[in-house]
Design a protein around this motif. Structure first.
Motif, PDB file in Angstrom:
ATOM      1  N   LYS A  26       0.829  -1.208   0.000  1.00 20.67           N
ATOM      2  CA  LYS A  26       0.000   0.000   0.000  1.00 20.67           C
ATOM      3  C   LYS A  26       0.862   1.256   0.000  1.00 20.67           C
ATOM      4  CE  LYS A  26      -3.529   2.371   2.761  1.00 20.67           C
ATOM      5  NZ  LYS A  26      -4.337   2.319   4.001  1.00 20.67           N
ATOM      6  N   THR A  27       1.837   1.302   0.886  1.00 17.56           N
ATOM      7  CA  THR A  27       2.653   2.507   1.014  1.00 17.56           C
ATOM      8  C   THR A  27       3.682   2.615  -0.107  1.00 17.56           C
ATOM      9  OG1 THR A  27       4.100   1.312   2.569  1.00 17.56           O
ATOM     10  CG2 THR A  27       2.369   2.675   3.508  1.00 17.56           C
ATOM     11  N   ARG A  29       3.153   1.923  -3.224  1.00 14.47           N
ATOM     12  CA  ARG A  29       2.446   2.559  -4.349  1.00 14.47           C
ATOM     13  C   ARG A  29       2.385   4.068  -4.146  1.00 14.47           C
ATOM     14  NH1 ARG A  29      -0.894  -2.146  -4.227  1.00 14.47           N
ATOM     15  NH2 ARG A  29      -2.350  -1.114  -2.808  1.00 14.47           N
ATOM     16  N   MET A  30       2.062   4.481  -2.915  1.00 17.25           N
ATOM     17  CA  MET A  30       1.988   5.919  -2.637  1.00 17.25           C
ATOM     18  C   MET A  30       3.354   6.573  -2.797  1.00 17.25           C
ATOM     19  SD  MET A  30      -0.703   6.579   0.454  1.00 17.25           S
ATOM     20  CE  MET A  30      -0.452   5.143   1.458  1.00 17.25           C
ATOM     21  N   ASP A  33       4.046   6.767  -6.545  1.00 14.57           N
ATOM     22  CA  ASP A  33       3.150   7.631  -7.317  1.00 14.57           C
ATOM     23  C   ASP A  33       3.343   9.110  -7.037  1.00 14.57           C
ATOM     24  OD1 ASP A  33       2.092   5.370  -8.407  1.00 14.57           O
ATOM     25  OD2 ASP A  33       0.289   5.353  -7.163  1.00 14.57           O
ATOM     26  N   PHE A  34       3.686   9.429  -5.787  1.00 16.11           N
ATOM     27  CA  PHE A  34       3.722  10.857  -5.469  1.00 16.11           C
ATOM     28  C   PHE A  34       4.932  11.287  -4.660  1.00 16.11           C
ATOM     29  CE2 PHE A  34       2.855  14.415  -2.633  1.00 16.11           C
ATOM     30  CZ  PHE A  34       2.484  15.383  -3.543  1.00 16.11           C
ATOM     31  N   PHE A  35       5.179  10.612  -3.551  1.00 20.68           N
ATOM     32  CA  PHE A  35       6.068  11.174  -2.553  1.00 20.68           C
ATOM     33  C   PHE A  35       7.539  11.194  -2.943  1.00 20.68           C
ATOM     34  CE2 PHE A  35       2.335  10.044  -0.002  1.00 20.68           C
ATOM     35  CZ  PHE A  35       2.071  11.297   0.499  1.00 20.68           C
ATOM     36  N   VAL A 118       5.610   4.994   4.362  1.00 19.85           N
ATOM     37  CA  VAL A 118       5.584   5.827   3.155  1.00 19.85           C
ATOM     38  C   VAL A 118       6.861   6.655   3.050  1.00 19.85           C
ATOM     39  CG1 VAL A 118       4.460   7.789   2.039  1.00 19.85           C
ATOM     40  CG2 VAL A 118       3.075   5.975   3.019  1.00 19.85           C
ATOM     41  N   SER A 122      10.140   6.242   0.428  1.00 22.45           N
ATOM     42  CA  SER A 122      10.584   7.373  -0.386  1.00 22.45           C
ATOM     43  C   SER A 122      12.075   7.617  -0.178  1.00 22.45           C
ATOM     44  CB  SER A 122       9.788   8.629  -0.025  1.00 22.45           C
ATOM     45  OG  SER A 122       8.428   8.479  -0.326  1.00 22.45           O
ATOM     46  N   HIS A 285      -8.118  10.155   5.910  1.00 17.35           N
ATOM     47  CA  HIS A 285      -6.938   9.585   5.260  1.00 17.35           C
ATOM     48  C   HIS A 285      -5.831  10.633   5.205  1.00 17.35           C
ATOM     49  CE1 HIS A 285      -4.317   7.511   2.445  1.00 17.35           C
ATOM     50  NE2 HIS A 285      -5.033   6.418   2.687  1.00 17.35           N
ATOM     51  N   LEU A 287      -3.327  11.038   3.178  1.00 28.68           N
ATOM     52  CA  LEU A 287      -2.698  11.353   1.896  1.00 28.68           C
ATOM     53  C   LEU A 287      -2.757  12.842   1.581  1.00 28.68           C
ATOM     54  CD1 LEU A 287      -1.280  10.331  -0.651  1.00 28.68           C
ATOM     55  CD2 LEU A 287      -3.535   9.938  -1.656  1.00 28.68           C
TER      56      LEU A 287
END
Length: 304
Positions: A26-27, A29-30, A33-35, A118, A122, A285, A287
């Protein structure tokens, strides 16, 4: 009042391994995708290390002049710095009893572990080191900074399942321990509900040495008392109980007013110490909150 206190184990059962992998996927992917991109722009370049001295040329910043070398050589020389190629990310993670509490669908501690995952993933993508200091009213666990996915998964595992022996919260002790073991500048995330006292001075001192970011974890009931009739309130850390009539409108207002006062006092304290902070609620959430924080940091760096 029903308080959900976690029952944890240090044994790596199939269920625990499955949960760690779920958090990782889960983390990850985050982070991908962004961080990762925002992480690089926010934290890369925060640290500079000395490289060499060279002769001054027109246009150089006179604040970089090395006066000792200049006096010795008889002509101006400046210090040259380069961006540090590797950062150290340290998580100071609160494992006190008040963080193993929830009135919504997740414990503050589980949310904290996910946030750390997360940010750690990163950092790993940027080849930075990650370490963990888990604390209660004492330092419970140290994972020295290192790199690699296997190491990151160990940080996640200990964040989720390490069983502390203490109950209370001593943020100052954790910060002082950090300063003893960390000799180079680090990016430090203090992940806690900040139900503690007398840590302001330690926080200010640490932020002069490191880039300290406070991540506050809050359950909805800590901000607003529900109208649920007669309930028993229990302090998770001291064990003290109090019978309260929550149908009393005046009492509920005093409770929420006091919660807001504490929130604003803490916010002012962070500002005084020049500490960036992220407020995370367990019923929302994280995010969007993290995205907002990263964008704020980018804006600040762009205006220095």
């Amino acid at each position: 009042m029903k308080r959900w206190l976690s029952h944890r184990t240090n044994m790596l059962t199939p269920e625990i391994i499955k949960n760690i992998r779920r958090v990782e996927l889960k983390t990850r992917r985050m982070a991908a995708d962004f961080f990762t991109g925002h992480y690089r722009s926010v934290f890369k370049g925060m640290g500079m290390e000395f490289d060499e001295v060279r002769q001054y040329v027109a246009g150089d910043d006179i604040r970089s002049i090395d006066w000792n070398v200049t006096a010795r050589m008889g002509e101006p020389f400046i210090k040259k710095f380069v961006e540090e190629r590797q950062l150290t990310i340290m998580f100071l993670l609160d494992l006190s009893r008040s963080c193993s509490f929830a009135t919504v669908n997740r414990l503050k501690r589980d949310l904290a572990a996910e946030l750390c995952a997360v940010l750690a993933l990163s950092a790993n993508k940027n080849n930075d080191k990650v370490g963990l200091i888990a604390f209660t009213d004492k330092v419970e666990k140290l994972i020295p900074p290192a790199k690699g996915l296997k190491h990151i998964l160990r940080v996640v595992r200990e964040s989720l399942y390490y069983e502390p022996t203490g109950k209370g919260t001593d943020i100052a002790a954790a910060i002082e321990y950090l300063n003893k073991i960390t000799h180079r500048k680090a990016v430090v995330f203090i992940v806690s509900d900040f139900h503690a006292k007398n840590y302001e001075k330690a926080l200010a001192v640490a932020n002069k040495r490191h880039d300290v970011i406070a991540v506050t974890l809050t359950d909805p009931i800590e901000l607003e008392m529900p109208n649920a009739g007669m309930i028993t309130l229990e302090d998770a850390e001291s064990g003290e109980t109090l019978l309260v009539d929550t149908s009393n409108k005046k009492l509920r207002k005093e409770y929420s007013d006091n919660a807001l006062k504490i929130f604003n006092q803490r916010k002012r304290m962070f500002r005084t110490c020049n500490i960036d902070h992220i407020d995370i609620n367990t019923d929302v959430h994280y995010l969007k909150t993290l995205i907002k924080f990263f964008k704020m940091r980018e804006w600040k760096l762009g205006h220095y």
